[in-house]
Design an enzyme around this catalytic site. Structure first.
Site, PDB file in Angstrom:
ATOM      1  N   PHE A 131       0.866  -1.188   0.000  1.00 41.35           N
ATOM      2  CA  PHE A 131       0.000   0.000   0.000  1.00 41.35           C
ATOM      3  C   PHE A 131       0.898   1.232   0.000  1.00 41.35           C
ATOM      4  O   PHE A 131       1.749   1.387   0.867  1.00 41.35           O
ATOM      5  CB  PHE A 131      -0.915   0.049   1.227  1.00 41.35           C
ATOM      6  CG  PHE A 131      -1.841   1.249   1.182  1.00 41.35           C
ATOM      7  CD1 PHE A 131      -3.035   1.212   0.484  1.00 41.35           C
ATOM      8  CD2 PHE A 131      -1.480   2.434   1.814  1.00 41.35           C
ATOM      9  CE1 PHE A 131      -3.865   2.327   0.419  1.00 41.35           C
ATOM     10  CE2 PHE A 131      -2.306   3.553   1.744  1.00 41.35           C
ATOM     11  CZ  PHE A 131      -3.501   3.501   1.054  1.00 41.35           C
ATOM     12  N   ASP A 216       9.226   2.877   1.646  1.00 41.44           N
ATOM     13  CA  ASP A 216       8.055   3.636   2.073  1.00 41.44           C
ATOM     14  C   ASP A 216       7.864   3.395   3.571  1.00 41.44           C
ATOM     15  O   ASP A 216       7.348   2.357   3.985  1.00 41.44           O
ATOM     16  CB  ASP A 216       6.828   3.196   1.266  1.00 41.44           C
ATOM     17  CG  ASP A 216       5.583   3.987   1.639  1.00 41.44           C
ATOM     18  OD1 ASP A 216       5.640   4.769   2.616  1.00 41.44           O
ATOM     19  OD2 ASP A 216       4.550   3.818   0.954  1.00 41.44           O
ATOM     20  N   LYS A 245       2.301  10.204   8.045  1.00 43.31           N
ATOM     21  CA  LYS A 245       1.604   9.811   9.276  1.00 43.31           C
ATOM     22  C   LYS A 245       2.149  10.493  10.543  1.00 43.31           C
ATOM     23  O   LYS A 245       1.733  11.593  10.849  1.00 43.31           O
ATOM     24  CB  LYS A 245       1.562   8.297   9.379  1.00 43.31           C
ATOM     25  CG  LYS A 245       0.627   7.691   8.306  1.00 43.31           C
ATOM     26  CD  LYS A 245       0.232   6.237   8.553  1.00 43.31           C
ATOM     27  CE  LYS A 245      -0.955   5.833   7.704  1.00 43.31           C
ATOM     28  NZ  LYS A 245      -0.623   5.341   6.367  1.00 43.31           N
TER      29      LYS A 245
HETATM   30  C1  LIG Z   1      -0.834   5.582   4.902  1.00 44.37           C
HETATM   31  C2  LIG Z   1       0.219   5.192   3.954  1.00 44.37           C
HETATM   32  C3  LIG Z   1       0.452   5.912   2.752  1.00 44.37           C
HETATM   33  C4  LIG Z   1      -0.437   7.047   2.320  1.00 44.37           C
HETATM   34  O1  LIG Z   1      -0.415   8.128   3.190  1.00 44.37           O
HETATM   35  P1  LIG Z   1      -1.596   9.238   3.109  1.00 44.37           P
HETATM   36  O2  LIG Z   1      -1.133  10.292   4.067  1.00 44.37           O
HETATM   37  O3  LIG Z   1      -2.856   8.563   3.498  1.00 44.37           O
HETATM   38  O4  LIG Z   1      -1.624   9.714   1.705  1.00 44.37           O
HETATM   39  C5  LIG Z   1       1.506   5.531   1.961  1.00 44.37           C
HETATM   40  N1  LIG Z   1       2.305   4.501   2.294  1.00 44.37           N
HETATM   41  C6  LIG Z   1       2.126   3.795   3.421  1.00 44.37           C
HETATM   42  C7  LIG Z   1       3.058   2.684   3.734  1.00 44.37           C
HETATM   43  C8  LIG Z   1       1.064   4.102   4.276  1.00 44.37           C
HETATM   44  O5  LIG Z   1       0.869   3.373   5.385  1.00 44.37           O
END
Ligand SMILES: *Cc1c(COP(=O)(O)O)cnc(C)c1O
Length: 391
Positions: A131, A216, A245
């Site tokens: 994700f 990420d 986050k």
């Molecule tokens: C939550 C998340 C995103 C996206 O972040 P948003 O602030 O919701 O756009 C991208 N990568 C990972 C691993 C995430 O957990």
């Protein structure tokens, strides 16, 4: 009309919501509009690492709001400069510049653009169950078909490989690959930790093919897994490190950490109106100082071990597996996780799902041990009720 009905009338409809109206938070507790108290193992989806309403973070917001809220990166700013220094201190050695934005998905977009710019190549290799966000580029790298397929055509040049499979990655990365993008622990995809050997192999494979490695760490960053960044467990430094986050303790913000091997950035090629705004920067700076002074990465290790041990002790036929790293915990059930999540709300505990059968726990890293004990008791009660109900 009550508040829930108003939201139901006007919301986009894109969110599946629980029937709770939250109005207040304090550390690991939140309260609903009727004054009911909950232990919060959601924390804004792994955002409030220092807990809700931390006084130092709240004070930084109030002070900066009265001083200067907005200042695009067309100008320099004191708070931004201080934050850059702090990010350079906390991120792994080798990450030495930063692009500031407003969300995780924007960080991923920025990283993809920088990878293509730097390498002059187009290919991006992503993993199954990944994700990376909801904007078109990040969405293309995201695995779940339900999220992607209604929105095509997506971005060309993306390949997908099974996660934790070194051979598949080796086969997929070629001289046309700009970057490999991976989570160190897959969050949305069901709390699947990457093997250390796999993350290290990804680094080697990228080196061999002169491709860039994007890690990420939007969800794993800032202490969640027991180190400031999960890649530090494995001794791997990416070329591009995406953050979001918890980066600003609850204020919307994202960032890309940029390694010295990344090239080609010139004024005007990428940007954001709100990127690096003083309000977000001051808030982030305050949050990161709290994370450091309260040693929240060490707390995540200690409380994470305790939480997982207590979960593993639960003797329920409904639990398949407990896994995770630090205070990023998944409990896989033999039944739908949303049933458990709903039961826990009745018992005053808020949790998340992560796929159909996994319950995800991302409490504030400041969560007291007693709150973990209360969560365990509530979970035992819910599981016993479910076992009896299904007989
Ligand atoms: C939550 C998340 C995103 C996206 O972040 P948003 O602030 O919701 O756009 C991208 N990568 C990972 C691993 C995430 O957990």
């Amino acid at each position: 009309m009550n508040l829930m009905d108003i939201e139901k009338q006007y919301t986009s409809g894109f969110y599946g919501k629980r029937d709770v109206v939250l109005v207040k938070g304090q550390n690991a507790h939140v309260w609903d509009v009727d004054g009911r108290e909950y232990i919060d193992c959601v924390a804004g989806i792994g955002v409030a690492n220092a807990g809700h309403s931390h006084p130092a973070i709240a004070a930084a917001i109030a002070e900066q709001a009265q001083t200067l809220m907005t200042c695009p990166e067309l100008f320099y700013n004191n708070r931004r400069a201080e934050l850059y220094q702090k990010l350079a201190e906390m991120t792994p050695e080798g990450i030495d510049r930063f692009f500031l934005c407003n969300s995780g998905t924007e960080a991923v977009e920025g990283a993809i653009k920088m990878a293509r710019l730097s390498t002059g190549r187009q290919g991006i290799v992503a993993a199954s169950n990944a994700f990376h966000g909801r904007t078109l580029g990040a969405l293309t790298a995201t695995y779940k078909k339900d999220y992607r397929e209604p929105f095509g055509p997506l971005v060309p040049g993306f390949d997908r490989v099974p996660y934790n499979d070194v051979e598949a990655l080796e086969a997929a990365v070629t001289g046309e690959t700009a970057a490999v993008i991976l989570e160190v622990v897959q969050g949305e995809g069901g709390i699947h930790p990457g093997d250390g050997d796999y993350i290290r192999a990804a680094r080697e494979i990228c080196n061999t093919q002169d491709a860039l490695l994007i890690l990420d760490e939007v969800q794993t960053g800032f202490g969640r897994t027991g180190r400031w960044f999960a890649c530090q467990h494995h001794g791997v430094v990416p070329d591009l490190l995406t953050m979001g986050k918890a980066i600003a303790g609850g204020m919307p913000m994202g960032a890309v950490g940029i390694g010295s091997g990344v090239d080609g950035m010139k004024p005007g090629l990428h940007g954001s109106t709100f990127g690096g705004n003083p309000l977000a920067c001051a808030t982030s700076l305050a949050a990161l100082e709290v994370y450091q002074s309260e040693q929240l990465q060490a707390r995540a290790t200690e409380m994470g071990e305790y939480f997982r041990e207590r979960l593993e002790e639960i003797n329920s036929p409904l639990i398949r597996e407990v896994r995770g790293m630090g205070l990023m915990i998944g409990v896989e059930f033999k039944v739908r996780a949303s049933k458990v999540v709903e039961g826990l709300i009745e018992h005053g505990v808020l949790t998340l799902t992560s796929g159909t059968t996994v319950m995800r726990l991302l409490p504030p890293l400041t969560i007291p041990r007693e709150d973990i004990d209360t969560v365990i008791e509530a979970l035992c009660d819910v599981l016993v009720q479910m076992e009896n109900g299904s007989k």
